[in-house]
Write a protein that holds these residues in place. Structure first.
Motif, PDB file in Angstrom:
ATOM      1  N   ARG A  41       9.337   6.365  -2.788  1.00 30.34           N
ATOM      2  CA  ARG A  41      10.767   6.858  -2.709  1.00 30.34           C
ATOM      3  C   ARG A  41      10.493   7.926  -2.521  1.00 30.34           C
ATOM      4  N   ALA A  42       9.898   8.692  -3.450  1.00 26.48           N
ATOM      5  CA  ALA A  42       8.893   9.744  -3.776  1.00 26.48           C
ATOM      6  C   ALA A  42       8.598  10.111  -2.398  1.00 26.48           C
ATOM      7  N   ALA A  43       7.844   9.603  -2.083  1.00 28.45           N
ATOM      8  CA  ALA A  43       6.532   9.850  -0.737  1.00 28.45           C
ATOM      9  C   ALA A  43       8.110   9.866   0.417  1.00 28.45           C
ATOM     10  N   ARG A  44       8.642   8.958   0.581  1.00 27.08           N
ATOM     11  CA  ARG A  44       9.845   8.932   1.526  1.00 27.08           C
ATOM     12  C   ARG A  44      10.657   9.758   1.829  1.00 27.08           C
ATOM     13  N   ARG A  45      11.101  10.376   0.363  1.00 22.12           N
ATOM     14  CA  ARG A  45      11.677  11.710   0.795  1.00 22.12           C
ATOM     15  C   ARG A  45      10.787  12.987   1.851  1.00 22.12           C
ATOM     16  N   ARG A  46       9.503  12.877   1.366  1.00 20.78           N
ATOM     17  CA  ARG A  46       8.934  14.013   1.996  1.00 20.78           C
ATOM     18  C   ARG A  46       8.474  13.673   3.037  1.00 20.78           C
ATOM     19  N   CYS A  47       9.065  12.097   3.980  1.00 22.51           N
ATOM     20  CA  CYS A  47       8.980  12.143   5.729  1.00 22.51           C
ATOM     21  C   CYS A  47       9.540  11.649   6.019  1.00 22.51           C
ATOM     22  N   ASP A  48       9.045  10.980   7.594  1.00 19.65           N
ATOM     23  CA  ASP A  48      10.070  10.861   8.053  1.00 19.65           C
ATOM     24  C   ASP A  48       9.767   8.801   8.493  1.00 19.65           C
ATOM     25  N   LEU A  49       8.558   8.449   8.492  1.00 24.55           N
ATOM     26  CA  LEU A  49       8.147   7.181   8.324  1.00 24.55           C
ATOM     27  C   LEU A  49       7.238   7.000   7.973  1.00 24.55           C
ATOM     28  N   LEU A  50       6.851   6.386   6.875  1.00 25.43           N
ATOM     29  CA  LEU A  50       6.072   6.125   5.854  1.00 25.43           C
ATOM     30  C   LEU A  50       5.661   4.290   6.087  1.00 25.43           C
ATOM     31  N   VAL A  51       4.446   4.842   6.242  1.00 21.95           N
ATOM     32  CA  VAL A  51       2.758   3.696   6.123  1.00 21.95           C
ATOM     33  C   VAL A  51       2.620   3.147   4.872  1.00 21.95           C
ATOM     34  N   VAL A  52       2.660   2.385   4.708  1.00 19.20           N
ATOM     35  CA  VAL A  52       1.871   1.318   3.246  1.00 19.20           C
ATOM     36  C   VAL A  52       0.942   0.586   3.037  1.00 19.20           C
ATOM     37  N   ALA A  53      -0.547   1.168   3.445  1.00 24.28           N
ATOM     38  CA  ALA A  53      -2.122   0.448   3.305  1.00 24.28           C
ATOM     39  C   ALA A  53      -1.919  -0.390   2.160  1.00 24.28           C
ATOM     40  N   VAL A  54      -2.201  -1.685   2.325  1.00 22.19           N
ATOM     41  CA  VAL A  54      -2.044  -2.405   0.897  1.00 22.19           C
ATOM     42  C   VAL A  54      -3.335  -3.458   0.977  1.00 22.19           C
ATOM     43  N   ASN A  55      -4.556  -2.784  -0.341  1.00 25.66           N
ATOM     44  CA  ASN A  55      -5.491  -3.172  -0.353  1.00 25.66           C
ATOM     45  C   ASN A  55      -5.756  -4.828   0.115  1.00 25.66           C
ATOM     46  N   ASP A  56      -6.381  -5.431   0.724  1.00 26.84           N
ATOM     47  CA  ASP A  56      -6.964  -6.403   1.184  1.00 26.84           C
ATOM     48  C   ASP A  56      -7.185  -7.110  -0.621  1.00 26.84           C
ATOM     49  N   ASP A  57      -6.818  -8.514   0.061  1.00 22.73           N
ATOM     50  CA  ASP A  57      -7.869  -9.040  -1.342  1.00 22.73           C
ATOM     51  C   ASP A  57      -9.232  -8.920  -1.803  1.00 22.73           C
ATOM     52  N   VAL A  89       3.545  -1.695   6.926  1.00 23.33           N
ATOM     53  CA  VAL A  89       2.851  -1.839   5.594  1.00 23.33           C
ATOM     54  C   VAL A  89       1.583  -2.684   6.932  1.00 23.33           C
ATOM     55  N   LEU A  90       0.633  -2.549   6.510  1.00 23.28           N
ATOM     56  CA  LEU A  90      -0.765  -2.679   7.225  1.00 23.28           C
ATOM     57  C   LEU A  90      -1.766  -3.606   6.141  1.00 23.28           C
ATOM     58  N   ALA A  91      -2.719  -3.772   6.726  1.00 20.07           N
ATOM     59  CA  ALA A  91      -3.925  -4.238   5.307  1.00 20.07           C
ATOM     60  C   ALA A  91      -5.163  -3.029   5.264  1.00 20.07           C
ATOM     61  N   LEU A  92      -5.273  -2.436   4.097  1.00 19.72           N
ATOM     62  CA  LEU A  92      -6.431  -1.855   4.480  1.00 19.72           C
ATOM     63  C   LEU A  92      -7.589  -3.410   3.552  1.00 19.72           C
ATOM     64  N   PRO A  93      -8.213  -2.844   4.486  1.00 20.13           N
ATOM     65  CA  PRO A  93      -9.787  -4.231   3.931  1.00 20.13           C
ATOM     66  C   PRO A  93     -10.730  -3.265   2.951  1.00 20.13           C
ATOM     67  N   ASP A  94     -10.767  -1.803   3.113  1.00 21.65           N
ATOM     68  CA  ASP A  94     -12.035  -0.872   2.829  1.00 21.65           C
ATOM     69  C   ASP A  94     -11.389  -0.762   1.664  1.00 21.65           C
ATOM     70  N   THR A  98     -10.171   6.446   3.967  1.00 17.53           N
ATOM     71  CA  THR A  98     -10.332   6.892   4.690  1.00 17.53           C
ATOM     72  C   THR A  98     -10.350   6.636   6.890  1.00 17.53           C
ATOM     73  N   ARG A  99     -11.099   5.514   6.917  1.00 18.08           N
ATOM     74  CA  ARG A  99     -10.766   4.882   8.379  1.00 18.08           C
ATOM     75  C   ARG A  99      -9.725   5.176   8.979  1.00 18.08           C
ATOM     76  N   LEU A 100      -8.649   4.560   8.258  1.00 11.90           N
ATOM     77  CA  LEU A 100      -6.945   4.343   8.377  1.00 11.90           C
ATOM     78  C   LEU A 100      -6.539   5.280   8.138  1.00 11.90           C
ATOM     79  N   ILE A 101      -6.828   6.374   7.696  1.00 14.15           N
ATOM     80  CA  ILE A 101      -6.570   7.941   8.339  1.00 14.15           C
ATOM     81  C   ILE A 101      -7.143   8.523   8.996  1.00 14.15           C
ATOM     82  N   ARG A 102      -8.793   8.216   9.592  1.00 10.70           N
ATOM     83  CA  ARG A 102      -9.207   9.104  10.857  1.00 10.70           C
ATOM     84  C   ARG A 102      -7.965   8.283  11.959  1.00 10.70           C
ATOM     85  N   LEU A 103      -7.415   7.170  11.774  1.00 10.72           N
ATOM     86  CA  LEU A 103      -7.003   6.334  12.887  1.00 10.72           C
ATOM     87  C   LEU A 103      -5.814   7.008  12.960  1.00 10.72           C
TER      88      LEU A 103
END
Length: 163
Positions: A41-57, A89-94, A98-103
């Motif tokens: 919630r705190a993150a979303r208050r500071r932006c209009d679109l919140l993207v969350v990467a969830v580490n894969d297994d 929401v997207l998967a974070l395989p790394d 850093t790679r997703l931030i660059r993308l």
């Protein structure tokens, strides 16, 4: 909405074209708790679109060790997606984002915890293109580690109770 990296990049570009501020965060989200809700919630208050990467297994196992994750990726992603504060929401395989931030090149990179910015390896990447890095403090009594310790205490003490 759970999306692939390409779709996330497309939606982020579309949001940016509309003048929206894009936020990005990532994490394991293995045992989701009220601390996660506060943080998202705190993150979303500071932006209009919140993207969350969830580490894969595989990433969680490398980061957290044997026996983790407790909850498989598909279920963790589904739970994170259910938060009203989260747009994508997207998967974070790394092990690092850093790679997703660059993308995605988010305007805002948010981490929860007591990180020192010098310890956040992706901070220079974000700051290098003019983005903002924000660390949102977390309450240590609202953490997965706290839940796991409490479960161990209950098990060791032979605690009974409904559940």
């Amino acid at each position: 909405m759970l999306v692939r990296e390409e779709e996330a990049a497309s939606r982020v570009a579309a949001a940016r074209e509309r003048g929206l501020r894009v936020g990005f965060t990532c994490g394991v989200f293995d045992l989701v708790h009220a601390g996660h809700a506060d943080y998202l919630r705190a993150a979303r208050r500071r932006c209009d679109l919140l993207v969350v990467a969830v580490n894969d297994d595989a990433s969680v196992a490398r980061l957290k060790g044997e026996g983790r994750p407790i909850v498989p990726f598909a279920e963790r992603a589904e739970v994170v997606d259910a938060f009203r504060a989260v747009d994508l929401v997207l998967a974070l395989p790394d092990d690092r984002p850093t790679r997703l931030i660059r993308l995605l090149r988010p305007d805002l990179y948010v981490k929860g915890g007591d990180y020192d910015l010098s310890r956040l390896g992706s901070a220079p990447e974000v700051e290098g293109y003019g983005g903002e890095v924000l660390v949102i403090p977390v309450r240590h009594d609202r953490s997965s580690r706290h839940i796991l310790r409490r479960l161990e205490e209950l098990e060791a003490g032979g605690g009974e109770g409904g559940g």
